[in-house]
Write a protein that holds these residues in place. Sequence first.
Motif, PDB file in Angstrom:
ATOM      1  N   MET A  64     -13.790  -6.101 -20.955  1.00  0.00           N
ATOM      2  CA  MET A  64     -13.629  -7.063 -19.880  1.00  0.00           C
ATOM      3  C   MET A  64     -12.220  -7.661 -19.883  1.00  0.00           C
ATOM      4  O   MET A  64     -11.624  -7.887 -18.818  1.00  0.00           O
ATOM      5  CB  MET A  64     -14.677  -8.166 -19.977  1.00  0.00           C
ATOM      6  N   LEU A  65     -11.686  -7.914 -21.055  1.00  0.00           N
ATOM      7  CA  LEU A  65     -10.309  -8.405 -21.162  1.00  0.00           C
ATOM      8  C   LEU A  65      -9.328  -7.373 -20.610  1.00  0.00           C
ATOM      9  O   LEU A  65      -8.412  -7.714 -19.846  1.00  0.00           O
ATOM     10  CB  LEU A  65      -9.978  -8.732 -22.617  1.00  0.00           C
ATOM     11  N   ASP A  66      -9.530  -6.126 -21.001  1.00  0.00           N
ATOM     12  CA  ASP A  66      -8.657  -5.052 -20.511  1.00  0.00           C
ATOM     13  C   ASP A  66      -8.699  -4.989 -18.986  1.00  0.00           C
ATOM     14  O   ASP A  66      -7.665  -4.860 -18.325  1.00  0.00           O
ATOM     15  CB  ASP A  66      -9.081  -3.701 -21.088  1.00  0.00           C
ATOM     16  N   TRP A  67      -9.918  -5.056 -18.435  1.00  0.00           N
ATOM     17  CA  TRP A  67     -10.059  -4.965 -16.986  1.00  0.00           C
ATOM     18  C   TRP A  67      -9.382  -6.146 -16.297  1.00  0.00           C
ATOM     19  O   TRP A  67      -8.681  -5.973 -15.295  1.00  0.00           O
ATOM     20  CB  TRP A  67     -11.536  -4.918 -16.582  1.00  0.00           C
ATOM     21  N   ALA A  68      -9.583  -7.347 -16.809  1.00  0.00           N
ATOM     22  CA  ALA A  68      -9.022  -8.538 -16.178  1.00  0.00           C
ATOM     23  C   ALA A  68      -7.499  -8.476 -16.140  1.00  0.00           C
ATOM     24  O   ALA A  68      -6.878  -8.776 -15.106  1.00  0.00           O
ATOM     25  CB  ALA A  68      -9.493  -9.798 -16.912  1.00  0.00           C
ATOM     26  N   ILE A  69      -6.901  -8.082 -17.244  1.00  0.00           N
ATOM     27  CA  ILE A  69      -5.436  -8.007 -17.290  1.00  0.00           C
ATOM     28  C   ILE A  69      -4.932  -6.906 -16.371  1.00  0.00           C
ATOM     29  O   ILE A  69      -3.974  -7.098 -15.609  1.00  0.00           O
ATOM     30  CB  ILE A  69      -4.953  -7.781 -18.729  1.00  0.00           C
ATOM     31  N   ALA A  70      -5.578  -5.740 -16.410  1.00  0.00           N
ATOM     32  CA  ALA A  70      -5.149  -4.622 -15.567  1.00  0.00           C
ATOM     33  C   ALA A  70      -5.300  -4.942 -14.086  1.00  0.00           C
ATOM     34  O   ALA A  70      -4.527  -4.463 -13.244  1.00  0.00           O
ATOM     35  CB  ALA A  70      -5.949  -3.365 -15.914  1.00  0.00           C
TER      36      ALA A  70
ATOM     37  N   ALA B 187      -2.284 -14.992 -20.370  1.00  0.00           N
ATOM     38  CA  ALA B 187      -2.939 -15.131 -19.064  1.00  0.00           C
ATOM     39  C   ALA B 187      -4.388 -15.605 -19.175  1.00  0.00           C
ATOM     40  O   ALA B 187      -4.946 -16.132 -18.214  1.00  0.00           O
ATOM     41  CB  ALA B 187      -2.888 -13.809 -18.312  1.00  0.00           C
ATOM     42  N   VAL B 188      -5.006 -15.407 -20.340  1.00  0.00           N
ATOM     43  CA  VAL B 188      -6.423 -15.732 -20.503  1.00  0.00           C
ATOM     44  C   VAL B 188      -6.568 -17.082 -21.210  1.00  0.00           C
ATOM     45  O   VAL B 188      -5.966 -17.300 -22.268  1.00  0.00           O
ATOM     46  CB  VAL B 188      -7.140 -14.636 -21.317  1.00  0.00           C
ATOM     47  N   SER B 189      -7.352 -17.986 -20.646  1.00  0.00           N
ATOM     48  CA  SER B 189      -7.607 -19.283 -21.276  1.00  0.00           C
ATOM     49  C   SER B 189      -8.954 -19.252 -21.989  1.00  0.00           C
ATOM     50  O   SER B 189      -9.812 -18.409 -21.707  1.00  0.00           O
ATOM     51  CB  SER B 189      -7.571 -20.409 -20.232  1.00  0.00           C
TER      52      SER B 189
END
Length: 211
Positions: free
Chosen positions: A133-139, A177-179
């Motif tokens: 999910m982290l990978d997807w959000a950043i991409a 970018a992620v909080s």
Amino acid sequence: MQLKNPILGLCQQATFMLSAAKVDQCPDDEGFEVAFAGRSNAGKSSALNTLTHASLARTSKTPGRTQLLNFFGLDEDRRLVDLPGYGYAKVPIPLKLHWQRHLEAYLGSRESLKGLILMMDIRHPMTDFDVLMLDWAIASNMPMHILLTKADKLTYGAAKNTLLKVQAEIRKGWGDAVSIQLFSAPKRMGLEEAYTVLADWMELEDKAPAE
């Protein structure tokens, strides 16, 4: 202290809209949506219910009961979305593949999706699902905010240490970018911070007076 955040009143009047098995069954793709994701045992439904002061999302001692995209309306333009839980549910493989296919379609196609709240059980953070999910959000350049749920299961010191450790790991792998924050549904810990994120993503100004 009474919370002044404008999202609070909207969350308190949240109502169930519909459940969708496929993207074409979702509400019209307009306005503002914030989706809640997490492993099936990460406390997602409890967090949603606490934030809305209601019993909107189904909670169960059997993880993985959320099998559809569940939409809850805050007003005419704003919605919360309870996404299917993954990684624990004892369901047939074809059904898991169906969930995954339509979840990916939803995440990749919704113009109204303004941010993703990712739940991690503070005792078992950074699972394979969380990393995906982290990978997807950043991409996808999608805003993401993490709730380290069940923080009441640890002492405050241990919870804070876990928060700092996970925060450092995320910054190293995915940047700033992620909080992330601590959260506990039973103790109502972290509500103000979560409401602030929701209000920002849904473009609601904070009405709290300046200090």
